[in-house]
Design a protein around this motif. Sequence first.
Motif, PDB file in Angstrom:
ATOM      1  N   ILE A 175       0.830  -1.207   0.000  1.00 43.23           N
ATOM      2  CA  ILE A 175       0.000   0.000   0.000  1.00 43.23           C
ATOM      3  C   ILE A 175       0.865   1.258   0.000  1.00 43.23           C
ATOM      4  N   CYS A 176       1.762   1.384   0.976  1.00 43.12           N
ATOM      5  CA  CYS A 176       2.580   2.592   1.131  1.00 43.12           C
ATOM      6  C   CYS A 176       4.051   2.212   1.302  1.00 43.12           C
ATOM      7  N   GLY A 177       4.926   2.899   0.595  1.00 44.50           N
ATOM      8  CA  GLY A 177       6.346   2.600   0.731  1.00 44.50           C
ATOM      9  C   GLY A 177       6.948   3.159   2.009  1.00 44.50           C
ATOM     10  N   PHE A 178       6.681   4.444   2.299  1.00 39.42           N
ATOM     11  CA  PHE A 178       7.339   5.133   3.413  1.00 39.42           C
ATOM     12  C   PHE A 178       6.336   6.047   4.099  1.00 39.42           C
ATOM     13  N   GLY A 179       6.030   5.759   5.358  1.00 41.57           N
ATOM     14  CA  GLY A 179       5.148   6.615   6.138  1.00 41.57           C
ATOM     15  C   GLY A 179       5.946   7.663   6.888  1.00 41.57           C
ATOM     16  N   VAL A 180       5.641   8.939   6.661  1.00 45.42           N
ATOM     17  CA  VAL A 180       6.388  10.041   7.269  1.00 45.42           C
ATOM     18  C   VAL A 180       5.804  10.392   8.632  1.00 45.42           C
ATOM     19  N   ASN A 181       6.697  10.471   9.625  1.00 49.78           N
ATOM     20  CA  ASN A 181       6.338  10.900  10.985  1.00 49.78           C
ATOM     21  C   ASN A 181       5.076  10.207  11.493  1.00 49.78           C
ATOM     22  N   ASN A 182       3.992  10.947  11.722  1.00 46.22           N
ATOM     23  CA  ASN A 182       2.813  10.381  12.354  1.00 46.22           C
ATOM     24  C   ASN A 182       1.807   9.781  11.375  1.00 46.22           C
ATOM     25  N   SER A 183       2.141   9.705  10.117  1.00 41.99           N
ATOM     26  CA  SER A 183       1.207   9.115   9.163  1.00 41.99           C
ATOM     27  C   SER A 183       1.101   7.615   9.400  1.00 41.99           C
ATOM     28  N   SER A 184      -0.058   7.048   9.095  1.00 43.24           N
ATOM     29  CA  SER A 184      -0.269   5.620   9.292  1.00 43.24           C
ATOM     30  C   SER A 184      -1.185   5.082   8.203  1.00 43.24           C
ATOM     31  N   VAL A 185      -1.198   3.767   8.091  1.00 41.52           N
ATOM     32  CA  VAL A 185      -2.080   3.082   7.145  1.00 41.52           C
ATOM     33  C   VAL A 185      -3.113   2.315   7.947  1.00 41.52           C
ATOM     34  N   TRP A 186      -4.380   2.498   7.634  1.00 36.23           N
ATOM     35  CA  TRP A 186      -5.401   1.753   8.350  1.00 36.23           C
ATOM     36  C   TRP A 186      -6.590   1.427   7.447  1.00 36.23           C
ATOM     37  N   GLU A 187      -7.241   0.314   7.785  1.00 36.93           N
ATOM     38  CA  GLU A 187      -8.340  -0.221   6.980  1.00 36.93           C
ATOM     39  C   GLU A 187      -7.927  -0.375   5.516  1.00 36.93           C
TER      40      GLU A 187
END
Length: 222
Positions: free
Chosen positions: A34-46
Amino acid sequence: RIGGITGQGNFDDVYNCYNEGSISAVDAQYVGGICGFGVNNSSVWECYNIGEVIAEGESTYIGGISGRGAVDTSFNAGNLTGDSYVGGVSGVEGSCCNSYNIGKIIGNEIVGGVSGNGTVYNSFNSALVNGVVNAGAVSGTGSCYNSYWTDNCNLSNASNGTISSCKKTSIDNIKTKRWYSDSSNWHKNYPWLFNLYWTFVDGENDGYPVLKVFYEENYDGE
């Protein structure tokens, strides 16, 4: 930085997304379904991924959902290949909560069923984990709390890091709603919220739980 939806999540959350396409890379860093690199407080959900993620050569930080960063209420069903920091849900850093992996994982160093190196809560792995150094059924070298693995996994240790209330469970349990409703199986602060986020759909996902949002009548996706 390569992802099935986005290469980099910039401070904002990535949510209600899915990827079904294969991802290929060579000598790459931060590759996720889904995501390669989450910056700081970003997150992946659902979110969920069912596409194969193949990162060849000296590729590092490879995850079924996110190469780096926090993941919540998501699952991966795609097979993964990487060199180091390879995890079924997240490759490195951030927490994995109420998520799971059922895709086969192949790596060299720091390889985990849910996370390569990150904190795992209330999650499970039900797939083979093939790693050479610091491989774990749940996490390679991260901390694991109230998490599980099944006979589909070839390893007997949850992690090479801190472990609390982690153990093997049956595939039948994982495919039964009653098991998720039993509060004794989970950390009290992170319940699996069936009927809100998760559900079972006959004939879908080999009997494992799916995300309810993608089966609602008002969902706008295809």
